[in-house]
Design a protein around this motif. Sequence first.
Motif, PDB file in Angstrom:
ATOM      1  N   UNK A  85       0.808  -1.219   0.000  1.00 28.32           N
ATOM      2  CA  UNK A  85       0.000   0.000   0.000  1.00 28.32           C
ATOM      3  C   UNK A  85       0.838   1.264   0.000  1.00 28.32           C
ATOM      4  N   UNK A  86       1.940   1.263   0.742  1.00 29.66           N
ATOM      5  CA  UNK A  86       2.813   2.437   0.830  1.00 29.66           C
ATOM      6  C   UNK A  86       3.501   2.743  -0.497  1.00 29.66           C
ATOM      7  N   UNK A  87       3.647   1.738  -1.349  1.00 31.49           N
ATOM      8  CA  UNK A  87       4.290   1.961  -2.649  1.00 31.49           C
ATOM      9  C   UNK A  87       3.528   2.984  -3.484  1.00 31.49           C
ATOM     10  N   UNK A  88       2.262   3.185  -3.182  1.00 28.83           N
ATOM     11  CA  UNK A  88       1.414   4.056  -3.997  1.00 28.83           C
ATOM     12  C   UNK A  88       1.128   5.412  -3.336  1.00 28.83           C
TER      13      UNK A  88
ATOM     14  N   UNK B 228      -5.439   0.003   7.862  1.00 33.40           N
ATOM     15  CA  UNK B 228      -4.746   0.388   9.096  1.00 33.40           C
ATOM     16  C   UNK B 228      -3.262   0.076   9.005  1.00 33.40           C
ATOM     17  N   UNK B 229      -2.437   1.035   9.439  1.00 37.51           N
ATOM     18  CA  UNK B 229      -0.983   0.850   9.501  1.00 37.51           C
ATOM     19  C   UNK B 229      -0.578   0.456  10.915  1.00 37.51           C
TER      20      UNK B 229
ATOM     21  N   UNK C  81      -2.651   5.264  12.688  1.00 42.11           N
ATOM     22  CA  UNK C  81      -2.543   5.767  11.323  1.00 42.11           C
ATOM     23  C   UNK C  81      -3.079   4.739  10.343  1.00 42.11           C
ATOM     24  N   UNK C  82      -3.573   5.248   9.209  1.00 42.71           N
ATOM     25  CA  UNK C  82      -4.063   4.359   8.171  1.00 42.71           C
ATOM     26  C   UNK C  82      -3.788   4.947   6.791  1.00 42.71           C
ATOM     27  N   UNK C  83      -3.742   4.069   5.805  1.00 39.78           N
ATOM     28  CA  UNK C  83      -3.584   4.465   4.408  1.00 39.78           C
ATOM     29  C   UNK C  83      -4.968   4.687   3.823  1.00 39.78           C
ATOM     30  N   UNK C  84      -5.124   5.780   3.092  1.00 40.65           N
ATOM     31  CA  UNK C  84      -6.418   6.070   2.479  1.00 40.65           C
ATOM     32  C   UNK C  84      -6.218   6.948   1.252  1.00 40.65           C
ATOM     33  N   UNK C  85      -7.251   7.020   0.427  1.00 37.13           N
ATOM     34  CA  UNK C  85      -7.226   7.863  -0.760  1.00 37.13           C
ATOM     35  C   UNK C  85      -8.234   8.981  -0.570  1.00 37.13           C
TER      36      UNK C  85
ATOM     37  N   UNK D 159      -9.626  12.968  -1.866  1.00 35.16           N
ATOM     38  CA  UNK D 159      -9.716  13.807  -3.060  1.00 35.16           C
ATOM     39  C   UNK D 159      -8.530  14.765  -3.125  1.00 35.16           C
ATOM     40  N   UNK D 160      -8.178  15.372  -2.011  1.00 31.90           N
ATOM     41  CA  UNK D 160      -7.123  16.392  -1.993  1.00 31.90           C
ATOM     42  C   UNK D 160      -5.705  15.842  -2.032  1.00 31.90           C
ATOM     43  N   UNK D 161      -5.475  14.706  -1.376  1.00 30.82           N
ATOM     44  CA  UNK D 161      -4.102  14.210  -1.231  1.00 30.82           C
ATOM     45  C   UNK D 161      -3.816  12.928  -1.998  1.00 30.82           C
ATOM     46  N   UNK D 162      -4.809  12.318  -2.607  1.00 25.03           N
ATOM     47  CA  UNK D 162      -4.588  11.017  -3.231  1.00 25.03           C
ATOM     48  C   UNK D 162      -4.271  10.000  -2.148  1.00 25.03           C
ATOM     49  N   UNK D 163      -3.417   9.037  -2.462  1.00 22.74           N
ATOM     50  CA  UNK D 163      -3.033   8.031  -1.469  1.00 22.74           C
ATOM     51  C   UNK D 163      -2.127   8.711  -0.443  1.00 22.74           C
ATOM     52  N   UNK D 164      -2.529   8.637   0.817  1.00 20.13           N
ATOM     53  CA  UNK D 164      -1.784   9.312   1.877  1.00 20.13           C
ATOM     54  C   UNK D 164      -1.980   8.590   3.199  1.00 20.13           C
ATOM     55  N   UNK D 165      -1.176   8.984   4.170  1.00 21.82           N
ATOM     56  CA  UNK D 165      -1.307   8.455   5.523  1.00 21.82           C
ATOM     57  C   UNK D 165      -2.174   9.427   6.311  1.00 21.82           C
ATOM     58  N   UNK D 166      -3.210   8.890   6.929  1.00 21.12           N
ATOM     59  CA  UNK D 166      -4.161   9.679   7.702  1.00 21.12           C
ATOM     60  C   UNK D 166      -4.095   9.244   9.169  1.00 21.12           C
ATOM     61  N   UNK D 167      -4.659  10.065  10.052  1.00 25.33           N
ATOM     62  CA  UNK D 167      -4.659   9.750  11.479  1.00 25.33           C
ATOM     63  C   UNK D 167      -6.081   9.534  11.991  1.00 25.33           C
TER      64      UNK D 167
END
Length: 163
Positions: free
Chosen positions: A47-50, A124-125, A129-133, A135-143
Amino acid sequence: MIRGLHLSKRIISALSLFALAVAFLFSSSLHKAEASVSWGQEVTEVGKLYLGNPYKWGGTSQKGFDASGYTQYIFKTSAAKMTLPPSSKEQYKLGKAVKQKDLKEGDLVFFNIDGKGVSFVGIYLNSNQFLAVTVNKGVSIQSLSSKYWKDRYIGAKRVLKEY
């Protein structure tokens, strides 16, 4: 001559034992490394590759993802080789419910962002924290600790094999 032959046999024996010891040490450490990687770690590393890939409504490829398209793609292309349904609502029907305090890497986390029930999913990471897509950031790490996600959190599911 016999003394030299005796000495070279000792050297050869010692070198052979040393080579065997080194081979044993490296082979056992490789097995330990393989055994320590969980399905969840595998999924999150893929997931982090993207990170940084763009958002695209209905997207299910590297050219652009939406939330459920991303989870579908990552679970399918990782070693987990799992096929997830196309919508976050359908993905929420899978697996075993997990309390937020018991989350593990690779668990799916679900949110209500449109006021109509399950409408968003992430992976979930760790450390909240979790990986999500988005609209504003594309694939990113969220809290999960941010007010936005905390207010919209619905639950989590473990769909990967237990490790």
